[in-house]
Design an enzyme around this catalytic site. Structure first.
Site, PDB file in Angstrom:
ATOM      1  NE  ARG A 152     -62.762   7.982 -27.510  1.00  0.00           N
ATOM      2  CZ  ARG A 152     -62.242   7.998 -26.270  1.00  0.00           C
ATOM      3  NH1 ARG A 152     -63.038   7.885 -25.219  1.00  0.00           N
ATOM      4  NH2 ARG A 152     -60.950   8.122 -26.089  1.00  0.00           N
ATOM      5  NE  ARG A 177     -60.718  12.088 -33.268  1.00  0.00           N
ATOM      6  CZ  ARG A 177     -59.465  12.529 -33.223  1.00  0.00           C
ATOM      7  NH1 ARG A 177     -59.073  13.309 -32.230  1.00  0.00           N
ATOM      8  NH2 ARG A 177     -58.606  12.201 -34.159  1.00  0.00           N
ATOM      9  NE  ARG A 185     -58.550   7.119 -39.701  1.00  0.00           N
ATOM     10  CZ  ARG A 185     -57.392   7.790 -39.758  1.00  0.00           C
ATOM     11  NH1 ARG A 185     -57.400   9.113 -39.879  1.00  0.00           N
ATOM     12  NH2 ARG A 185     -56.248   7.155 -39.690  1.00  0.00           N
ATOM     13  CE1 TYR A 218     -49.676   3.042 -35.300  1.00  0.00           C
ATOM     14  CE2 TYR A 218     -50.209   1.607 -37.143  1.00  0.00           C
ATOM     15  CZ  TYR A 218     -50.218   2.868 -36.552  1.00  0.00           C
ATOM     16  OH  TYR A 218     -50.744   3.932 -37.226  1.00  0.00           O
ATOM     17  CG  ASP A 278     -57.513   0.850 -33.616  1.00  0.00           C
ATOM     18  OD1 ASP A 278     -57.699   2.027 -33.999  1.00  0.00           O
ATOM     19  OD2 ASP A 278     -56.380   0.334 -33.531  1.00  0.00           O
TER      20      ASP A 278
END
Length: 388
Positions: free
Chosen positions: A52, A43, A39, A168, A89
């Site tokens: 973003r 952010r 990652r 998921y 992703d």
């Protein structure tokens, strides 16, 4: 890219022999070890947050080569990491299979749950050309990244492991105990086996295409290796092919326990399938939550080139369990990176001491968190590189 935009110039400085992460994946011990972070485009970086916001939705960020290239390059420009990992992703694959996927601000991914056979029947078949057409922007991003990255920077592609992605798809979201996925795997094993088979086939092709597009190596993320169903017998259903791979191409494995049954065997099929089409492909497997024993089994049972080590495993103990030639990656605790200071220095030193003279790639034991100060990343790298 519009027809009026100039194609990026391919970087000419640096060769594959200068890509330190690739050299470690070949078994070379380098001191200090090369570094990147899971990652690393995220952010915690102000430039990522700005991009973003400009992109709109998270999926727009993933599917736009312009935006995806930009955020992948941001941590390379700022920190000079030895590897860049494709920004995308793991859930673009179920999206490509036709499942509704959306990302809710502040909550994470939401999918229409695959809760039975009718939902599975609505998915695209593995051989449907629409699947890879949907993912074409990802391959475009990889090609552009290889052209724009410094020559010495390794480019990593990735995907999720079949069990993690399936969990998921079945649950419709991430849950702490994966109860919906585990219940379905034990209640309708044939259905979950069929879903795993489809993910093995599709994601093998997905990784091959990333490598063909310019990725130097790939990582398979088994984020839920610590939360598995019981090792129920295989359903005996039809296994979808991953290419010209015979059973003899798969690594030897012990009698199936839960880790082997649901995680390592499907990953081994993917590794063999990728190598059948891209001989010598370099593959890292990150089996988070599988414990010391599970981490020690990753390379021999999957055929991977390296094992990504999570923060819960004693790295020195793992190195003592595996052959000296085993390539490891990790495993600084992300919370220690938040803490910074002397604790961070000591943790970096501990990773270096545990892997001295051994093939190792410095990384975190999970993804960097949004609240991590940029200055702490700078301090970590300075310590690693002998500058702090």
């Amino acid at each position: 890219m519009t027809g009026t935009e100039r194609e990026p110039e391919r970087k000419t400085s640096g060769t594959t022999s200068e890509r330190k992460v690739l050299r470690v994946l070949e078994g070379e011990a380098i001191g200090p070890p090369p570094a990147w972070m899971m990652r690393q485009a995220g952010r915690y970086l102000p430039e990522y947050r700005a991009t973003r916001a400009e992109a709109g939705s998270f999926l727009d960020l993933c599917y736009s080569p312009d935006f995806a290239v930009e955020v992948t390059l941001q941590p390379i420009r700022r920190f000079g990491f030895d590897a860049a990992i494709l920004f995308s992703d793991i859930l673009v694959v179920p999206h490509a299979l036709g499942q509704d996927v959306r990302f809710v601000e502040g909550e994470g991914p939401r999918l229409d749950p695959l809760d039975g056979r009718d939902a599975f029947a609505r998915l695209r078949e593995a051989g449907d050309p629409a699947v890879m057409t949907h993912l074409a922007p990802v391959f475009q991003t990889v090609t552009r990244l290889r052209a724009e990255l410094p020559g010495e920077t390794t480019l990593l592609g990735f995907c999720g492991a079949p069990w993690t992605v399936a969990s998921y798809m079945i649950g419709g979201r991430g849950t702490p105990d994966l109860a919906p996925a585990r219940a379905l795997a034990e209640g309708d094993t044939a259905l979950v086996d069929a879903l795993i088979d489809r993910l093995v086939t599709v994601q093998t092709d997905y990784l091959v295409r990333q490598l063909e597009a310019g990725a130097d190596a790939v990582q398979i993320f088994e984020s839920h290796a610590g939360t598995l169903p019981r090792a129920v017998p295989a359903s005996g259903g039809v296994v979808e092919p991953v290419g010209d791979v015979s059973e003899s191409a798969l690594p030897d494995a012990p009698a199936a326990d839960a880790l082997t049954r649901w995680s390592l065997q499907p990953i081994a099929r993917m590794v063999a399938g990728v190598r059948a089409r891209v001989p010598g492909a370099k593959i890292i497997v990150f089996a988070r939550g599988s414990g010391l024993d599970g981490h020690a089994r990753v390379v021999p049972e999957t055929g991977a080139d390296a094992v990504g080590v999570d923060w819960g495993v004693d790295l020195r103990a793992l190195r003592a369990r595996v052959p000296a030639t085993t390539v490891t990656q990790g495993n600084l605790h992300p919370d220690t990176l938040i803490e910074g200071g002397a604790a961070l220095d000591a943790a970096v030193d501990a990773v270096l001491a545990a892997t001295a003279g051994l093939p190792h790639i410095f990384n975190l034991g999970h993804g960097i968190t949004p609240q991590t100060p940029v200055a702490h990343v700078e301090r970590m790298l300075a310590r690693l590189r002998g500058q702090g």
